[in-house]
Write a protein that holds these residues in place. Structure first.
Motif, PDB file in Angstrom:
ATOM      1  N   VAL A 113       0.823  -1.209   0.000  1.00 34.76           N
ATOM      2  CA  VAL A 113       0.000   0.000   0.000  1.00 34.76           C
ATOM      3  C   VAL A 113       0.856   1.258   0.000  1.00 34.76           C
ATOM      4  CG1 VAL A 113      -1.722   1.299   1.314  1.00 34.76           C
ATOM      5  CG2 VAL A 113      -1.903  -1.172   1.130  1.00 34.76           C
ATOM      6  N   THR A 114       1.962   1.227   0.727  1.00 34.04           N
ATOM      7  CA  THR A 114       2.864   2.373   0.803  1.00 34.04           C
ATOM      8  C   THR A 114       4.225   1.902   1.276  1.00 34.04           C
ATOM      9  OG1 THR A 114       3.224   4.576   1.780  1.00 34.04           O
ATOM     10  CG2 THR A 114       2.183   2.920   3.174  1.00 34.04           C
ATOM     11  N   GLU A 115       5.250   2.656   0.929  1.00 32.44           N
ATOM     12  CA  GLU A 115       6.590   2.383   1.434  1.00 32.44           C
ATOM     13  C   GLU A 115       6.931   3.270   2.625  1.00 32.44           C
ATOM     14  OE1 GLU A 115       9.714   1.032  -1.482  1.00 32.44           O
ATOM     15  OE2 GLU A 115       8.490   2.286  -2.812  1.00 32.44           O
ATOM     16  N   ASP A 133       3.720   8.078  -2.571  1.00 29.44           N
ATOM     17  CA  ASP A 133       3.390   6.885  -3.366  1.00 29.44           C
ATOM     18  C   ASP A 133       1.891   6.583  -3.310  1.00 29.44           C
ATOM     19  OD1 ASP A 133       3.246   6.017  -0.749  1.00 29.44           O
ATOM     20  OD2 ASP A 133       4.862   4.554  -0.916  1.00 29.44           O
ATOM     21  N   ARG A 134       1.090   7.646  -3.324  1.00 31.70           N
ATOM     22  CA  ARG A 134      -0.359   7.462  -3.272  1.00 31.70           C
ATOM     23  C   ARG A 134      -0.884   6.699  -4.483  1.00 31.70           C
ATOM     24  NH1 ARG A 134      -1.911  13.625  -2.072  1.00 31.70           N
ATOM     25  NH2 ARG A 134      -0.026  13.845  -3.346  1.00 31.70           N
ATOM     26  N   ARG A 138      -4.220   3.802  -5.420  1.00 33.81           N
ATOM     27  CA  ARG A 138      -5.116   3.908  -6.576  1.00 33.81           C
ATOM     28  C   ARG A 138      -5.002   2.669  -7.456  1.00 33.81           C
ATOM     29  NH1 ARG A 138      -3.182   9.303  -6.196  1.00 33.81           N
ATOM     30  NH2 ARG A 138      -1.626   8.933  -7.838  1.00 33.81           N
ATOM     31  N   GLU A 139      -3.796   2.153  -7.591  1.00 32.50           N
ATOM     32  CA  GLU A 139      -3.600   0.944  -8.379  1.00 32.50           C
ATOM     33  C   GLU A 139      -4.326  -0.245  -7.759  1.00 32.50           C
ATOM     34  OE1 GLU A 139       0.274  -0.534 -10.436  1.00 32.50           O
ATOM     35  OE2 GLU A 139       0.310  -1.322  -8.404  1.00 32.50           O
ATOM     36  N   ILE A 140      -4.223  -0.384  -6.442  1.00 32.99           N
ATOM     37  CA  ILE A 140      -4.911  -1.487  -5.760  1.00 32.99           C
ATOM     38  C   ILE A 140      -6.413  -1.389  -5.979  1.00 32.99           C
ATOM     39  CG2 ILE A 140      -5.420  -2.498  -3.496  1.00 32.99           C
ATOM     40  CD1 ILE A 140      -2.574  -1.570  -2.659  1.00 32.99           C
ATOM     41  N   LEU A 163      -1.011   4.536   7.344  1.00 30.20           N
ATOM     42  CA  LEU A 163      -0.564   5.917   7.135  1.00 30.20           C
ATOM     43  C   LEU A 163      -1.201   6.565   5.913  1.00 30.20           C
ATOM     44  CD1 LEU A 163       3.266   5.764   7.988  1.00 30.20           C
ATOM     45  CD2 LEU A 163       1.341   6.405   9.469  1.00 30.20           C
ATOM     46  N   VAL A 164      -1.821   5.776   5.045  1.00 31.33           N
ATOM     47  CA  VAL A 164      -2.426   6.372   3.842  1.00 31.33           C
ATOM     48  C   VAL A 164      -3.827   6.896   4.116  1.00 31.33           C
ATOM     49  CG1 VAL A 164      -1.031   4.918   2.319  1.00 31.33           C
ATOM     50  CG2 VAL A 164      -3.333   4.162   2.953  1.00 31.33           C
TER      51      VAL A 164
END
Length: 386
Positions: A113-115, A133-134, A138-140, A163-164
């Protein structure tokens, strides 16, 4: 070990320039086509489905170019030949970069989901990056509707997925809507759940097979905070677990065993029994030698055989307390025989391998084997069962 990323041998896609997630379909596919995200997987069969995209391999490149001249064609190296119907890949046109996002044949698929992360764990296998890296979230959200409803398991990981913010909840809601029967397991450090409203919003998503795995590395807050390199982390993590259980969420505790944690396993098991007996699962995990682990080998690595008695005692204590307990990422020959029944084959298939000593082992099919990175440090006590 499977290659999950690489570069296309060639691509004929006109002026298309955006990264795209592509689900691979065949002429026999019974799924409704998604024109923007489906790609025909061509292996030489004389068929021309209604797809904007075609994915093939180098051996079929010439024939594919002839048959699909009006479509977007991506030619993959032969090391991607394991791809099959229903798999999902990411394609980035400007670099011709390819990444496998989902495999129908995999026992477990995880989405990053995020790094970003608020920990700097000594043994982190995915070292955090302070980047925007939002696009990953969106890709998921694009990929989830493409997955089969029969997907057996899906993992959400990071970095720290919580954190997103809103994107985290959007992903869980999409999983609820598209994969209502699929177990969704989130790997989180648990600290964001210290805020009760966040925990309540998480539980309100309403996916009936949602769970979160949270690490606790010691009953001593100072040791835990040292391992995760963040002061105050222990207290916030415990509060997060308490909040999650208070709203009825399913929680697993994860313990990575290494030089900094093995001596405290007995105390940690006692702490769980006395304070967190309501958790749903406790797992003791072997070290994966990748990411930050490689830089901290002197502080972390020890032969798993040398902590077998501490691990045995911790597992037996929790089992006697009727707490669901498992051992991940360990080889049977290194574990005390009394806890073999708690050992699981947990290493993802794409990075799972066995040593030469395992060739003649009669229990190889029961054993979890090794991470592919284990060639950097491996126990001197590996031996085959006869």
């Amino acid at each position: 070990m499977l290659r999950l990323s690489g570069f296309a041998a060639s691509a004929s896609i006109g002026d298309f320039s955006q990264r795209v997630a592509l689900r691979l379909v065949t002429a026999q596919s019974d799924q409704a086509l998604n024109c923007g995200h489906d790609a025909y997987l061509f292996r030489g069969e004389p068929s021309n489905p209604d797809c904007q995209w075609v994915v093939t391999f180098e051996e079929h490149q010439s024939e594919a170019a002839r048959l699909f001249s009006s479509q977007r064609l991506v030619v993959l190296p032969d090391y991607f030949d394991y791809l099959s119907e229903g798999d999902v890949i990411r394609f980035v046109p400007d670099r011709k970069a390819v990444r496998v996002l989902f495999r129908t044949a995999a026992s477990a698929n995880y989405f990053l989901v995020t790094e970003r992360c608020n920990h700097l764990c000594l043994m982190c296998s995915q070292p955090p990056k302070d980047v925007d890296d939002r696009w990953l979230a969106r890709e998921i959200l694009d990929v989830l509707p493409l997955l089969p409803a029969t997907t057996p398991f899906l993992g959400i990981t990071g970095g720290e997925p919580t954190l997103v913010g809103n994107d985290f909840f959007d992903i869980l809601a999409a999983a609820r809507d598209h994969l209502p029967s699929t177990p969704i397991h989130i790997l989180s450090n648990g600290r964001t759940f210290k805020d009760k409203p966040f925990a309540e919003r998480y539980q309100a998503i309403g996916h009936r097979r949602l769970s979160v795995g949270i690490p606790i590395y010691s009953a001593d807050p100072e040791v835990h905070d040292y391992v995760v390199q963040s002061k105050g982390a222990f207290d916030e993590t415990i509060r997060g677990i308490m909040n999650l259980k208070s709203v009825g969420a399913e929680v697993e505790i994860r313990v990575v065993v290494h030089k900094q944690t093995y001596q405290g396993l007995a105390d940690l098991s006692d702490f769980v029994f006395r304070n967190l007996t309501f958790v749903d699962h406790v797992t003791f995990m072997g070290l994966e030698i990748t990411g930050y682990t490689r830089a901290n080998m002197d502080q972390l690595w020890m032969d798993p055989y040398d902590y077998r008695s501490e691990l045995r005692s911790a597992v037996q204590y929790l089992a006697a307390a009727r707490i669901n307990v498992s051992v991940y990422n360990h080889q049977l020959c290194l574990l005390d025989g009394s806890i073999h029944k708690y050992a699981k084959r947990s290493i993802s298939d794409w990075k799972n391998e066995y040593a030469d000593e395992c060739t003649s082992c009669t229990r190889r099919n029961e054993c979890g084997g090794f991470f592919s990175s284990s060639n950097l440090a491996r126990s001197s006590h590996i031996s085959a069962f006869q």
